[in-house]
Design a protein around this motif. Structure first.
Motif, mmCIF file in Angstrom:
data_model
loop_
_atom_site.group_PDB
_atom_site.id
_atom_site.type_symbol
_atom_site.label_atom_id
_atom_site.label_comp_id
_atom_site.label_asym_id
_atom_site.label_seq_id
_atom_site.Cartn_x
_atom_site.Cartn_y
_atom_site.Cartn_z
ATOM 1 N N TYR A 1 -35.926 41.251 137.033
ATOM 2 C CA TYR A 1 -37.314 41.290 136.547
ATOM 3 C C TYR A 1 -38.229 40.575 137.534
ATOM 4 N N ASP A 2 -37.635 39.651 138.304
ATOM 5 C CA ASP A 2 -38.444 38.944 139.302
ATOM 6 C C ASP A 2 -38.134 39.488 140.704
ATOM 7 N N LYS B 1 -30.174 46.364 132.724
ATOM 8 C CA LYS B 1 -30.125 44.946 132.349
ATOM 9 C C LYS B 1 -31.012 44.207 133.336
ATOM 10 N N SER C 1 -32.610 37.473 136.250
ATOM 11 C CA SER C 1 -33.405 36.701 137.200
ATOM 12 C C SER C 1 -32.625 36.558 138.494
ATOM 13 N N ASP D 1 -32.853 34.034 140.234
ATOM 14 C CA ASP D 1 -32.480 32.620 140.300
ATOM 15 C C ASP D 1 -31.149 32.347 139.597
ATOM 16 N N SER D 2 -30.880 33.137 138.544
ATOM 17 C CA SER D 2 -29.632 32.880 137.820
ATOM 18 C C SER D 2 -28.675 34.043 138.048
ATOM 19 N N GLN E 1 -43.312 42.069 137.435
ATOM 20 C CA GLN E 1 -42.765 41.468 136.209
ATOM 21 C C GLN E 1 -43.467 41.989 134.972
ATOM 22 N N LYS E 2 -44.790 42.116 135.054
ATOM 23 C CA LYS E 2 -45.543 42.593 133.886
ATOM 24 C C LYS E 2 -45.129 44.017 133.532
ATOM 25 N N MET F 1 -41.154 43.844 132.357
ATOM 26 C CA MET F 1 -40.810 43.058 131.167
ATOM 27 C C MET F 1 -41.622 43.419 129.935
ATOM 28 N N ASP G 1 -26.680 33.741 130.899
ATOM 29 C CA ASP G 1 -26.356 34.749 129.887
ATOM 30 C C ASP G 1 -24.862 34.765 129.544
ATOM 31 N N ASP H 1 -30.421 34.635 125.783
ATOM 32 C CA ASP H 1 -30.577 34.603 127.238
ATOM 33 C C ASP H 1 -31.548 33.465 127.576
ATOM 34 N N LEU I 1 -32.241 31.466 130.001
ATOM 35 C CA LEU I 1 -33.004 31.308 131.239
ATOM 36 C C LEU I 1 -33.948 32.480 131.510
ATOM 37 N N ASP I 2 -33.624 33.647 130.960
ATOM 38 C CA ASP I 2 -34.384 34.843 131.333
ATOM 39 C C ASP I 2 -35.254 35.387 130.207
ATOM 40 N N THR J 1 -38.608 34.885 127.937
ATOM 41 C CA THR J 1 -39.886 34.143 128.011
ATOM 42 C C THR J 1 -40.024 33.114 126.884
ATOM 43 N N THR K 1 -34.898 27.768 136.934
ATOM 44 C CA THR K 1 -35.530 29.035 136.550
ATOM 45 C C THR K 1 -36.575 29.517 137.551
ATOM 46 N N GLY K 2 -36.978 28.653 138.473
ATOM 47 C CA GLY K 2 -38.092 29.026 139.354
ATOM 48 C C GLY K 2 -39.348 29.211 138.501
ATOM 49 N N LYS K 3 -40.097 30.247 138.803
ATOM 50 C CA LYS K 3 -41.303 30.509 138.006
ATOM 51 C C LYS K 3 -40.940 30.969 136.591
ATOM 52 N N GLY K 4 -39.712 31.475 136.446
ATOM 53 C CA GLY K 4 -39.266 31.946 135.130
ATOM 54 C C GLY K 4 -39.790 33.333 134.825
ATOM 55 N N PRO K 5 -39.234 33.939 133.761
ATOM 56 C CA PRO K 5 -39.702 35.284 133.406
ATOM 57 C C PRO K 5 -41.178 35.253 133.022
ATOM 58 N N MET K 6 -41.954 36.161 133.562
ATOM 59 C CA MET K 6 -43.405 36.233 133.330
ATOM 60 C C MET K 6 -44.081 34.888 133.603
ATOM 61 N N ASN K 7 -43.593 34.183 134.605
ATOM 62 C CA ASN K 7 -44.150 32.877 135.004
ATOM 63 C C ASN K 7 -44.121 31.850 133.875
#
Lengths: 414, 285
Positions: free
Chosen positions: A191-192, A242, A245, A247-248, A388-389, A392, B123, B140, B142-143, B145, B227-233
């Protein structure tokens, strides 16, 4: 004596004491060097065993030199901070290994006039040079690369019933196979997604990429809109994707255990997964209507900074670092940048690596948007946000959001 | 020489303060007035500050996320740190072991902490595996929002040993005779805690509160590696925004202005805490 004078005197005494502890003539290993020996610093963003190999190359180079000594500095993940901080104080390392030539080219010396000094520079894969160049100026000599290709679990592919010839397949085949799985196992996606990485698909769909060849934001190009809408369909209509991220990342374990059909990735995890999963294969990207598609290239190279007092010696070291023998040694950690090394090692015929070599040749002439602007950092951040928008949120209207971000990006591009 | 000696002793700190703290701080203020790139810089006055405060949507978003993070994390850290300190202040067998056990996570680097919790919360991680054994479908962490910020809070909360140790020191400084008087007067445990322990511990609470607020606003290592910025920041904390602006976009002047705004926010929050402490912090003198 006033308090101020006492304080100043104390400072001087302590400073003298502190500076007295240093000794410029000594090396870190305690040995001394001739005062007239030129010392070059070489900064790398790598870490771990890769740095050990780089240190061996540096050591071998130093052993062959009377007048020059190269000192390796492993900046690791703090590369950006350390490099920019050192450049800010005009004390950047002489040589840097980097990939982001768009951001850092103002700090680097053009090497166009030095290419002839390299050991047969025409032996390098031609597509790599465009990633170490901005416009006509060459700033870096390639040292490693990966294109992107598709990780495939062939057992899962067989279950979809879709017949694919990896050397001649289309986007329609790809979507048909991926969407055959409605349990989110058709495609392992991010997603990122970095805009940089996803641009391969923009090209495959037939677009110029995120930035058009005339330097304007190109997200609303019908081909890009189609790409994003197809992704949304795969995720929300077909329930075949699926989203994870970066990052993970668990791509290696998920593919090792055969959980997914496709993933778009570089060669980095392929050898490990192949050891664990006998059904694992790598396919070059599909073409729009057939054949195979191009990919962005993740290329790194060595460059000489503007701060270097010894650019000639730095180029000499780069020439040594990228000679046939050292590129052969580096294949433990990097894909070979020299065609002769790839041929002699037969690596380009290995089914695990062949798709990357084939894609590299397919990708010559495709220019990444990163290299079309010096403001790529800001532009990429906005495109990432938009991706992402879209990915997601199934309610995101693609034409509306791409148009909105085109406007924002064009303000940056000017 | 005798008169110089004291200054000699303090001069390393003063040199450090001047060159490693005050100078960079003032220099960053100077930088914030420029459009400062890798090689070029143009004086723009207060333009960076005006842009940030009037039209930077990411600034607003990151500030809100950081406030949310701080307002959940700080009270939790204080309550858990205080609770652990109260437990460890009891003279029971094995309390030294637990003191060490609760403090050890504090000495682990933020990067390692993020990797450990990334492994637990992913996950297919340990936590979801444990939940699946109980027949509960995992989240989930970490991923998603809705949960990613809580994953960061949980991870940073794990290393609140310093707060616990400071509370423990504060508790052990309270004169035992006061407790004995309470006991003789027949005060219940709850009343003793409310009327004696809390007031006498209030300066320590104030200190921990201010330190926790500052730490929350400066959080970067864990979030960057987890997470960095994470899902949808969703985990795009303010410090990460400053980092990205400086080192990913090479916009150093703007990043310096962002830093000074953060400094202002933390200073205001600290002043509020200090001012309000007049009503709840108790000092013997």
């Amino acid at each position: 004596m006033s308090k101020f004078k006492k304080l100043m005197m104390s400072f001087v005494l302590v400073l003298v004491g502190v500076t007295g502890c240093g000794n410029n003539a000594d090396n870190s290993d305690g040995s001394s060097q001739p005062a007239d020996k030129v010392q070059l610093t070489f900064a790398t963003p790598d870490s771990g065993p890769n740095v050990e190999m780089q240190q061996q190359i540096v050591d071998d180079y130093n052993a062959s030199q009377d007048q020059v000594e190269v000192v390796l500095q492993a900046y690791g993940s703090a590369f950006d901070q350390k490099f920019t901080a050192s450049a800010g104080t005009s004390s950047a390392p002489d040589i840097v290994k980097l990939w982001n030539y768009s951001a850092y080219s103002p700090l680097l010396k053009p090497l166009n006039d030095d290419l002839d000094k390299l050991d047969n520079y025409k032996d390098f894969y031609p597509a790599l040079w465009q990633y170490t160049s901005i416009g006509d100026q060459v700033y870096g000599v390639p040292t490693g690369w990966s294109t992107r290709a598709l990780y495939v679990d062939e057992a899962k592919l067989a279950k979809t019933g879709v017949k694919i010839d990896p050397n001649d397949w289309s986007l329609a085949d790809f979507k048909k196979a991926a969407s055959a799985s409605d349990d989110q196992s058709g495609l392992y996606a991010f997603y990122d997604y970095q805009a940089y990485s996803l641009e391969s698909f923009s090209w495959i769909y037939g677009s110029d990429g995120w930035i058009s060849n005339d330097g304007k934001s190109n997200l609303s190009d019908p081909q890009n809109i189609k790409l994003f809408e197809d992704y949304q369909d795969l995720i929300y209509k077909d329930k075949a994707v699926k989203l994870n991220s970066q990052d993970s990342i668990s791509l290696d374990t998920d593919f090792a255990t055969g959980n997914y059909l496709f993933a778009d990735y570089g060669y980095w995890l392929a050898p490990t997964i192949a050891e664990a999963n006998e059904n694992f294969a790598v396919y070059p990207f599909p073409g729009k209507q057939g054949g195979n598609g191009p990919s962005v290239i993740h290329a790194s190279g060595l460059a000489v900074t503007n701060d270097s007092q010894y650019p000639e010696q730095a180029v000499d070291f780069i020439n040594y670092y990228t000679n046939y023998d050292n590129i052969t040694r580096l294949t433990k950690f990097e894909m070979p940048v020299r065609t002769s090394v790839a041929q002699d090692m037969d690596i380009a015929k290995d089914p695990l690596y062949k798709p990357y070599f084939d894609t590299l040749e397919n990708s010559d002439g495709y220019q990444s948007s990163m290299l079309k602007t010096t403001k790529w950092g800001e532009v990429e951040s906005l495109i990432n946000e938009m991706i992402q928008k879209i990915l997601m949120d199934e309610t995101t209207d693609v034409p509306t959001i791409t148009s909105e971000y085109d406007q924002k990006i064009n303000e940056i591009l000017g | 020489m005798k008169k110089i000696t004291p200054y000699l002793f303090i001069s390393p700190w003063i040199i450090g303060f001047l060159f490693l703290f005050l100078f960079p701080m003032l220099f960053s203020l100077y930088m914030s007035l420029f459009d400062w790139g890798l090689t070029d810089r143009t004086f723009v006055g207060l333009h960076n500050f005006i842009t940030i405060l009037t039209s930077d949507q990411q600034f607003t978003s990151s500030i809100l996320i950081t406030f949310k993070y701080a307002f959940i994390l700080v009270p939790l850290n204080i309550l858990i740190g205080l609770g652990l300190a109260l437990l460890l202040n009891k003279k029971v067998k094995g309390s030294s072991f637990f003191k060490s056990a609760y403090y050890i996570p504090t000495i682990i680097s933020g990067v390692a902490l993020a990797f450990i919790w990334g492994w637990i919360l992913s996950d297919n991680g340990v936590l979801n595996y444990g939940l699946s054994l109980l027949g509960i479908s995992g989240i989930d962490w970490l991923d998603n929002t809705n949960y990613s910020l809580f994953a960061v809070i949980l991870t940073t909360m794990w290393s609140n040993g310093t707060i616990m140790v400071i509370f423990l020191g504060g508790l052990q400084n309270i004169d035992q005779e006061v407790y004995e008087s309470c006991s003789i007067d027949g005060a219940s445990s709850l009343m003793t805690f409310r009327k004696i322990t809390l007031p006498l511990l209030s300066p320590t609470i104030l200190y921990n509160l201010i330190m926790a607020i500052i730490a929350a606003f400066q959080q970067i290592t864990v979030v960057m590696n987890l997470t960095g910025k994470g899902p949808m920041n969703s985990t795009y904390l303010y410090s990460l925004l400053v980092y990205d602006t400086a080192f990913k976009m090479q916009n150093f002047g703007y990043a310096a202005a962002l830093s000074w705004i953060m400094f202002g926010i933390v200073a205001i929050l600290t002043m509020i805490a200090m001012y309000s402490s007049r009503k709840w912090a108790y000092y013997e003198n």
